[in-house]
Write a protein that holds these residues in place. Structure first.
Motif, PDB file in Angstrom:
ATOM      1  N   LEU A  84      42.402 -45.550  -8.703  1.00 52.34           N
ATOM      2  CA  LEU A  84      43.191 -46.845  -9.037  1.00 52.34           C
ATOM      3  C   LEU A  84      42.706 -48.012  -8.118  1.00 52.34           C
ATOM      4  O   LEU A  84      42.031 -47.498  -6.920  1.00 52.34           O
ATOM      5  N   PRO A  85      42.882 -49.425  -8.192  1.00 55.10           N
ATOM      6  CA  PRO A  85      42.440 -50.529  -7.607  1.00 55.10           C
ATOM      7  C   PRO A  85      42.462 -49.966  -6.658  1.00 55.10           C
ATOM      8  O   PRO A  85      41.694 -50.267  -5.000  1.00 55.10           O
ATOM      9  N   GLN A  86      43.875 -49.954  -5.340  1.00 59.59           N
ATOM     10  CA  GLN A  86      43.695 -49.918  -3.393  1.00 59.59           C
ATOM     11  C   GLN A  86      42.992 -48.833  -2.905  1.00 59.59           C
ATOM     12  O   GLN A  86      42.955 -48.233  -1.632  1.00 59.59           O
ATOM     13  N   GLU A  87      42.628 -47.701  -3.719  1.00 60.23           N
ATOM     14  CA  GLU A  87      42.257 -46.853  -3.528  1.00 60.23           C
ATOM     15  C   GLU A  87      40.184 -47.327  -3.289  1.00 60.23           C
ATOM     16  O   GLU A  87      39.848 -47.234  -4.669  1.00 60.23           O
ATOM     17  N   SER A  88      39.474 -45.937  -1.948  1.00 62.78           N
ATOM     18  CA  SER A  88      38.504 -46.312  -1.991  1.00 62.78           C
ATOM     19  C   SER A  88      37.619 -45.013  -3.196  1.00 62.78           C
ATOM     20  O   SER A  88      38.777 -44.397  -3.642  1.00 62.78           O
ATOM     21  N   LEU A  89      36.619 -45.265  -3.888  1.00 63.62           N
ATOM     22  CA  LEU A  89      36.288 -44.439  -4.754  1.00 63.62           C
ATOM     23  C   LEU A  89      35.754 -43.051  -3.642  1.00 63.62           C
ATOM     24  O   LEU A  89      36.232 -42.085  -4.368  1.00 63.62           O
ATOM     25  N   GLY A  90      35.833 -43.414  -2.693  1.00 63.61           N
ATOM     26  CA  GLY A  90      35.494 -41.529  -2.247  1.00 63.61           C
ATOM     27  C   GLY A  90      36.815 -40.540  -2.116  1.00 63.61           C
ATOM     28  O   GLY A  90      37.083 -39.727  -1.680  1.00 63.61           O
ATOM     29  N   LEU A  91      38.104 -41.498  -1.892  1.00 66.07           N
ATOM     30  CA  LEU A  91      38.961 -40.945  -1.995  1.00 66.07           C
ATOM     31  C   LEU A  91      39.961 -40.878  -2.952  1.00 66.07           C
ATOM     32  O   LEU A  91      40.212 -39.878  -2.853  1.00 66.07           O
ATOM     33  N   GLY A  92      39.784 -41.760  -3.330  1.00 65.77           N
ATOM     34  CA  GLY A  92      40.390 -41.899  -4.588  1.00 65.77           C
ATOM     35  C   GLY A  92      39.907 -41.060  -5.890  1.00 65.77           C
ATOM     36  O   GLY A  92      40.360 -41.260  -7.445  1.00 65.77           O
ATOM     37  N   ILE A  93      38.190 -41.222  -6.263  1.00 64.79           N
ATOM     38  CA  ILE A  93      37.916 -41.327  -7.512  1.00 64.79           C
ATOM     39  C   ILE A  93      38.174 -39.964  -8.552  1.00 64.79           C
ATOM     40  O   ILE A  93      39.078 -38.880  -7.897  1.00 64.79           O
ATOM     41  N   HIS A  94      38.956 -39.552  -9.873  1.00 64.13           N
ATOM     42  CA  HIS A  94      39.434 -38.405 -10.236  1.00 64.13           C
ATOM     43  C   HIS A  94      37.996 -38.711 -11.481  1.00 64.13           C
ATOM     44  O   HIS A  94      37.854 -39.470 -11.789  1.00 64.13           O
ATOM     45  N   THR A  95      37.990 -36.960 -12.184  1.00 63.33           N
ATOM     46  CA  THR A  95      37.062 -37.651 -13.067  1.00 63.33           C
ATOM     47  C   THR A  95      37.921 -36.898 -14.257  1.00 63.33           C
ATOM     48  O   THR A  95      39.349 -37.179 -14.771  1.00 63.33           O
ATOM     49  N   LEU A  96      37.398 -37.698 -15.627  1.00 62.98           N
ATOM     50  CA  LEU A  96      38.592 -37.948 -16.670  1.00 62.98           C
ATOM     51  C   LEU A  96      37.391 -37.374 -17.616  1.00 62.98           C
ATOM     52  O   LEU A  96      36.746 -37.477 -18.855  1.00 62.98           O
ATOM     53  N   VAL A  97      38.022 -36.381 -17.805  1.00 60.50           N
ATOM     54  CA  VAL A  97      37.114 -35.091 -19.618  1.00 60.50           C
ATOM     55  C   VAL A  97      37.935 -34.281 -20.091  1.00 60.50           C
ATOM     56  O   VAL A  97      37.562 -33.886 -20.735  1.00 60.50           O
ATOM     57  N   ASN A  98      39.639 -34.950 -20.049  1.00 58.26           N
ATOM     58  CA  ASN A  98      39.958 -33.143 -20.993  1.00 58.26           C
ATOM     59  C   ASN A  98      41.828 -34.362 -21.158  1.00 58.26           C
ATOM     60  O   ASN A  98      42.216 -35.530 -20.666  1.00 58.26           O
ATOM     61  N   ASN A  99      42.762 -34.363 -22.123  1.00 60.14           N
ATOM     62  CA  ASN A  99      43.609 -34.548 -22.314  1.00 60.14           C
ATOM     63  C   ASN A  99      44.594 -34.455 -21.112  1.00 60.14           C
ATOM     64  O   ASN A  99      45.352 -35.820 -20.653  1.00 60.14           O
ATOM     65  N   GLY A 100      44.090 -33.314 -20.076  1.00 59.08           N
ATOM     66  CA  GLY A 100      44.954 -33.700 -18.678  1.00 59.08           C
ATOM     67  C   GLY A 100      44.408 -34.466 -18.075  1.00 59.08           C
ATOM     68  O   GLY A 100      45.383 -35.085 -17.288  1.00 59.08           O
TER      69      GLY A 100
END
Length: 164
Positions: free
Chosen positions: A70-86
Motif C-alpha cells: 500500500l502506498p501509505q505503508e513502508s516497504l519493511g512493514l507492508g510488503i507482500h509477495t504476489l505469487v498466486n491467485n490467493g
C-alpha cells in the motif's frame, strides 16, 4: 450520441508499477526504478496469470519476484509477495479497501528482502530493549536514591545526583 466511459468513473484501481530498480536494505527501499501508473485497466477482471502477462508486457521483462505494498505503508512493514491467485485476490482486496491504489514492485535481482526485513526488525527490537533497559535502570536508581534521601534529577539518559 453517447460518450465513451471515462476510466476514472469506473471502479478501477490505480496501480503504480516500479520496475528496473533495485531493492536496498536498512530501511528497505526500492532504488532508482522506472515507474508507470496505470489507471485505465480493469485489474478486477484479471486473474493472477493475466496480471503477470500484463506486467511482463508493461516492463518488457520476466521476473518471478513480484511484490505489492500500500502506498501509505513502508516497504519493511507492508510488503507482500504476489505469487498466486490467493495473493492476487489479497492485492485487489487491499487496494479496494485503501483508496483504490496499490504499488507493485518487480525484483529483477532476486534479493533476499524478507531476510533484510527480519534483520531490521531484530535491530529495532534490540534498540527497544536498550531503551527499556535505560528506563528500568533509571527507576532502579531512583528507588535507591529515594531510600538514601538524596535529591535526584534525570536528564535524557544521564543521571545527575545533587549533593548538598
Amino acid at each position: 450520441m453517447a460518450s465513451s466511459p471515462n476510466p476514472t468513473d469506473q471502479n478501477f484501481i490505480v496501480v503504480d508499477f516500479h520496475y528496473n530498480g533495485q531493492f536496498a536494505p536498512n530501511p528497505l527501499v526500492y532504488f532508482d526504478p522506472n515507474r508507470a501508473s496505470v489507471r485505465d485497466v480493469d485489474f478486477n477482471g484479471f486473474g493472477y496469470e493475466q496480471f503477470m502477462e500484463f506486467l511482463h508486457k508493461l516492463t518488457n521483462s520476466r521476473s518471478k519476484d513480484i511484490y505489492f505494498c500500500l502506498p501509505q505503508e513502508s516497504l519493511g512493514l507492508g510488503i507482500h509477495t504476489l505469487v498466486n491467485n490467493g495473493d492476487y485476490k489479497e492485492f485487489l482486496d487491499l487496494a479496494y479497501a485503501n483508496d483504490k491504489r496499490m504499488n507493485v514492485y518487480v525484483d529483477h535481482h532476486n534479493e533476499p528482502i524478507f531476510d533484510w526485513i527480519e534483520a531490521e526488525e531484530s535491530e529495532s527490537e534490540n534498540e527497544d530493549l536498550d531503551e527499556d533497559g535505560i528506563q528500568l535502570f533509571k527507576i532502579h536508581i531512583l528507588l535507591i536514591m529515594k531510600k538514601m534521601m538524596l535529591p535526584i534529577h534525570f536528564q535524557q539518559t544521564k543521571l545527575h545526583v545533587i549533593d548538598f
